[in-house]
Design a protein around this motif. Structure first.
Motif, mmCIF file in Angstrom:
data_model
loop_
_atom_site.group_PDB
_atom_site.id
_atom_site.type_symbol
_atom_site.label_atom_id
_atom_site.label_comp_id
_atom_site.label_asym_id
_atom_site.label_seq_id
_atom_site.Cartn_x
_atom_site.Cartn_y
_atom_site.Cartn_z
ATOM 1 N N GLY A 119 7.532 113.479 16.156
ATOM 2 C CA GLY A 119 6.811 112.240 15.876
ATOM 3 C C GLY A 119 6.529 111.994 14.391
ATOM 4 O O GLY A 119 6.581 110.845 13.932
ATOM 5 N N ARG B 50 9.726 110.685 12.770
ATOM 6 C CA ARG B 50 9.921 109.321 13.273
ATOM 7 C C ARG B 50 8.982 108.331 12.576
ATOM 8 O O ARG B 50 9.426 107.322 12.028
ATOM 9 C CB ARG B 50 9.650 109.333 14.794
ATOM 10 C CG ARG B 50 9.713 107.973 15.472
ATOM 11 C CD ARG B 50 8.980 108.032 16.818
ATOM 12 N NE ARG B 50 7.542 108.165 16.621
ATOM 13 C CZ ARG B 50 6.733 108.916 17.367
ATOM 14 N NH1 ARG B 50 7.195 109.619 18.376
ATOM 15 N NH2 ARG B 50 5.433 108.969 17.104
ATOM 16 N N ARG C 31 13.952 117.930 23.399
ATOM 17 C CA ARG C 31 12.981 116.854 23.128
ATOM 18 C C ARG C 31 13.343 115.589 23.886
ATOM 19 O O ARG C 31 14.487 115.406 24.279
ATOM 20 C CB ARG C 31 12.873 116.629 21.618
ATOM 21 C CG ARG C 31 12.321 117.894 20.964
ATOM 22 C CD ARG C 31 12.284 117.861 19.474
ATOM 23 N NE ARG C 31 11.807 119.153 18.997
ATOM 24 C CZ ARG C 31 10.520 119.450 18.779
ATOM 25 N NH1 ARG C 31 9.586 118.538 18.960
ATOM 26 N NH2 ARG C 31 10.172 120.656 18.384
ATOM 27 N N ASN D 189 12.643 111.007 18.647
ATOM 28 C CA ASN D 189 11.683 112.111 18.563
ATOM 29 C C ASN D 189 12.388 113.446 18.326
ATOM 30 O O ASN D 189 11.744 114.493 18.367
ATOM 31 C CB ASN D 189 10.885 112.246 19.869
ATOM 32 C CG ASN D 189 9.886 111.123 20.047
ATOM 33 O OD1 ASN D 189 9.611 110.396 19.113
ATOM 34 N ND2 ASN D 189 9.358 111.006 21.257
ATOM 35 N N ASP E 133 10.703 116.349 33.683
ATOM 36 C CA ASP E 133 9.311 116.098 33.287
ATOM 37 C C ASP E 133 9.006 114.616 33.478
ATOM 38 O O ASP E 133 9.473 113.774 32.716
ATOM 39 C CB ASP E 133 9.111 116.509 31.823
ATOM 40 C CG ASP E 133 7.700 116.198 31.335
ATOM 41 O OD1 ASP E 133 6.876 115.727 32.151
ATOM 42 O OD2 ASP E 133 7.428 116.434 30.147
ATOM 43 N N ARG F 261 7.538 111.928 30.913
ATOM 44 C CA ARG F 261 8.435 111.194 30.006
ATOM 45 C C ARG F 261 8.645 109.753 30.452
ATOM 46 O O ARG F 261 8.948 108.890 29.626
ATOM 47 C CB ARG F 261 9.787 111.906 29.923
ATOM 48 C CG ARG F 261 9.693 113.246 29.228
ATOM 49 C CD ARG F 261 10.994 114.040 29.311
ATOM 50 N NE ARG F 261 10.798 115.393 28.816
ATOM 51 C CZ ARG F 261 11.539 116.438 29.172
ATOM 52 N NH1 ARG F 261 12.532 116.282 30.040
ATOM 53 N NH2 ARG F 261 11.284 117.627 28.660
ATOM 54 N N ARG G 224 5.935 108.038 28.774
ATOM 55 C CA ARG G 224 6.111 108.137 27.314
ATOM 56 C C ARG G 224 7.135 107.107 26.839
ATOM 57 O O ARG G 224 6.971 106.492 25.790
ATOM 58 C CB ARG G 224 6.528 109.555 26.908
ATOM 59 C CG ARG G 224 5.346 110.540 26.914
ATOM 60 C CD ARG G 224 5.792 111.979 26.636
ATOM 61 N NE ARG G 224 6.457 112.215 25.365
ATOM 62 C CZ ARG G 224 5.857 112.570 24.221
ATOM 63 N NH1 ARG G 224 4.537 112.706 24.183
ATOM 64 N NH2 ARG G 224 6.557 112.801 23.126
ATOM 65 N N ARG H 48 5.385 103.879 26.663
ATOM 66 C CA ARG H 48 4.371 103.919 25.607
ATOM 67 C C ARG H 48 5.003 103.781 24.217
ATOM 68 O O ARG H 48 4.534 103.012 23.383
ATOM 69 C CB ARG H 48 3.600 105.233 25.730
ATOM 70 C CG ARG H 48 2.426 105.343 24.810
ATOM 71 C CD ARG H 48 2.684 106.254 23.646
ATOM 72 N NE ARG H 48 2.672 107.652 24.007
ATOM 73 C CZ ARG H 48 2.647 108.632 23.122
ATOM 74 N NH1 ARG H 48 2.620 108.364 21.826
ATOM 75 N NH2 ARG H 48 2.661 109.892 23.505
HETATM 76 P P1 ATP Z 1 2.213 110.870 19.145
HETATM 77 O O1 ATP Z 1 1.701 112.059 18.411
HETATM 78 O O2 ATP Z 1 2.143 109.589 18.434
HETATM 79 O O3 ATP Z 1 1.664 110.784 20.528
HETATM 80 P P2 ATP Z 1 4.665 112.328 19.207
HETATM 81 O O4 ATP Z 1 6.103 111.926 19.327
HETATM 82 O O5 ATP Z 1 4.298 113.095 17.996
HETATM 83 O O6 ATP Z 1 3.793 111.042 19.372
HETATM 84 P P3 ATP Z 1 3.614 114.515 20.705
HETATM 85 O O7 ATP Z 1 3.122 114.512 22.085
HETATM 86 O O8 ATP Z 1 2.694 114.773 19.574
HETATM 87 O O9 ATP Z 1 4.338 113.116 20.510
HETATM 88 O O10 ATP Z 1 4.826 115.547 20.677
HETATM 89 C C1 ATP Z 1 5.503 115.940 19.496
HETATM 90 C C2 ATP Z 1 6.997 116.047 19.771
HETATM 91 O O11 ATP Z 1 7.222 116.970 20.838
HETATM 92 C C3 ATP Z 1 7.647 114.759 20.229
HETATM 93 O O12 ATP Z 1 8.015 113.923 19.154
HETATM 94 C C4 ATP Z 1 8.832 115.283 21.015
HETATM 95 O O13 ATP Z 1 9.864 115.686 20.140
HETATM 96 C C5 ATP Z 1 8.269 116.520 21.696
HETATM 97 N N1 ATP Z 1 7.689 116.228 23.017
HETATM 98 C C6 ATP Z 1 6.399 115.970 23.316
HETATM 99 N N2 ATP Z 1 6.195 115.780 24.629
HETATM 100 C C7 ATP Z 1 7.412 115.928 25.202
HETATM 101 C C8 ATP Z 1 7.883 115.864 26.534
HETATM 102 N N3 ATP Z 1 7.056 115.580 27.542
HETATM 103 N N4 ATP Z 1 9.201 116.082 26.750
HETATM 104 C C9 ATP Z 1 10.040 116.375 25.719
HETATM 105 N N5 ATP Z 1 9.659 116.445 24.452
HETATM 106 C C10 ATP Z 1 8.369 116.220 24.172
#
Ligand code: ATP
Ligand code: MG
Length: 399
Positions: free
Chosen positions: A32, A35, A116, A121, A159, A162, A165, A168
């Motif tokens: 994130g 990104r 991921r 992401n 999962d 997702r 997500r 979102r």
């Molecule tokens: P934010 O922090 O704005 O919610 P983020 O993309 O950083 O968005 P996080 O939940 O902080 O989301 O997760 C960090 C990273 O971990 C994601 O960018 C992704 O690469 C990976 N990730 C998180 N949750 C999942 C999931 N359920 N399945 C696969 N990868 C995930």
């Protein structure tokens, strides 16, 4: 593919990555934060991915917290902030549609990026390599697309969180969901039932607080709305959704706007089902109630409303009334300002006579005290100038 772009990393992140590299391992900012930085947004947090095992990470830094050792995550503390450092890993089989049965560490960054969820992401960055982008994340970022890494059906089956997500991120970034990803969401939608209500609620809240809350409608279009909590499917009133972004991005307000077609009771039931905190449930419910109450354009009615709702709830209710096209809100606000300016009594606490005064005046302890107080309060709401101790006691004696 490595793309030679230079990203500005916060000092602490550079420091963490540098220390791990100096110890002979690989380390990257990932997910994130990469990104968001590429989009010119401020990341919520910075995550680091590394070839070093958790024990090795702990040995490099003086101050660490064991955040999730079994998943390879150590939090490194620097300048009073925490940075999550996670070992490259491959997620094992998922049997519950939510948690991998096991995780396996790997020395290979690409394996870690592959697990991921979405291409946007799944990019890593270091000053030395530039952006590591194996799945076309940069291209999707430019085109504004949410696309699964790998086969969408497999990824959503692994999962089910997702599924939400995807919606979102689409709402937060204003991105479209790629076609095969979208089709898979529809197919795998029933699996959402396996996800804990707290997590569902957290994702929906992020969606509603985003720049595109109207995309909540995607829940209906994908069939996900039927898997959330009983009664949830019934809340969809698309006509108002296009207006939601006009509401300030506050949790109670956006939820109330979304649930506005429900009664306060129904809204409460939905939010309880989603394990929402009681404070938010209370505010949403009262805001909906207030929004639906007819409020005559005269000061006594406005004073009464001010006595029955907290200032925050009343303002929320007025914002919802505006959303529904009420022409009265400006006038109500004007009356409220005058009432505040004049210091009119709008609560029992501000009344010049208290229960204690009535007892001293000879009223018998019991329900009568409350009844008289309420009667006096009605009088004061109607005639604020009568909020005078002698006057009110005289009135009480008359009763
Ligand atoms: P934010 O922090 O704005 O919610 P983020 O993309 O950083 O968005 P996080 O939940 O902080 O989301 O997760 C960090 C990273 O971990 C994601 O960018 C992704 O690469 C990976 N990730 C998180 N949750 C999942 C999931 N359920 N399945 C696969 N990868 C995930
Ligand atoms: Mg994050």
């Amino acid at each position: 593919m490595e793309i030679k772009v230079r990203i500005q990393l916060p000092y602490e992140v550079e420091w963490v990555i540098g220390k791990i590299r100096d110890a002979g391992y690989e380390a990257f900012a990932v997910g994130g934060c990469v990104r968001d930085t590429l989009l010119g947004r401020t990341p919520e947090d910075w995550d680091v991915t590394t070839s070093a095992r958790p024990e090795a990470v702990k040995a490099i830094f003086e101050r660490t917290v064991d955040t999730g050792l079994q998943h390879g995550t150590v939090t490194v503390l620097k300048n009073r902030k925490g940075y999550e450092v996670t070992t490259y890993r491959i997620d094992g089989e998922y049997h519950d549609g939510r948690h991998p049965d096991s995780v396996e560490f790997t020395p290979n960054l690409l394996e870690d990026l592959k697990r991921r969820d979405f291409t946007i992401n799944a990019m890593a960055y270091s000053h030395e390599t530039g952006i590591v982008d194996e799945f076309g994340g940069m291209e999707d970022l430019k085109a504004g697309i949410v696309r699964c890494v790998g086969r969408p059906e497999d990824r959503f089956t692994e999962d089910a969180l997702r599924l939400l997500r995807a919606l979102r991120f689409s709402a937060q970034l204003g991105f479209e969901i790629e076609e095969s990803t979208y089709a898979a969401i529809k197919t795998i939608a029933p699996n959402l039932a396996k996800v804990s209500k707290e997590r569902v609620q957290a994702e929906l809240t992020k969606l509603l607080l985003s720049a595109h809350p109207e995309r909540i409608l995607l829940l209906k279009e994908t069939g996900l709305s039927a898997q959330i909590v009983p009664g949830f499917d019934a809340v969809f009133a698309p006509a108002l959704f296009s207006e939601l972004s006009r509401l300030p991005a506050e949790k109670p307000l956006r939820w109330a706007g979304f649930l506005l077609c429900q009664s306060a009771k129904q809204a409460e039931a939905v939010l309880k089902g989603l394990k929402m905190d009681n404070e938010t449930i209370g505010n949403v419910s009262r805001m909906i109630e207030g929004a639906k109450e007819t409020l005559p354009l005269e000061k006594p009615a406005v004073r009464r409303a001010m006595s029955r709702y907290t200032p925050y709830q009343l303002e929320g209710a007025l914002k919802l009334k505006e959303l529904m096209g009420s022409p009265d809100v400006e006038e109500i606000r004007r009356l409220r300002e005058e009432i505040i300016r004049d210091g009119d009594c709008v609560s029992l606490k501000e009344m010049a006579v208290k229960g204690r005064d009535l007892l001293e005046a000879g009223v018998e302890r019991g329900p009568m005290v409350g009844e008289i107080l309420n009667h006096l309060f009605d009088l004061v709401l109607l005639h604020p100038e009568k909020n005078d101790r002698e006057l009110l006691l005289k009135e009480a004696r008359r009763l």
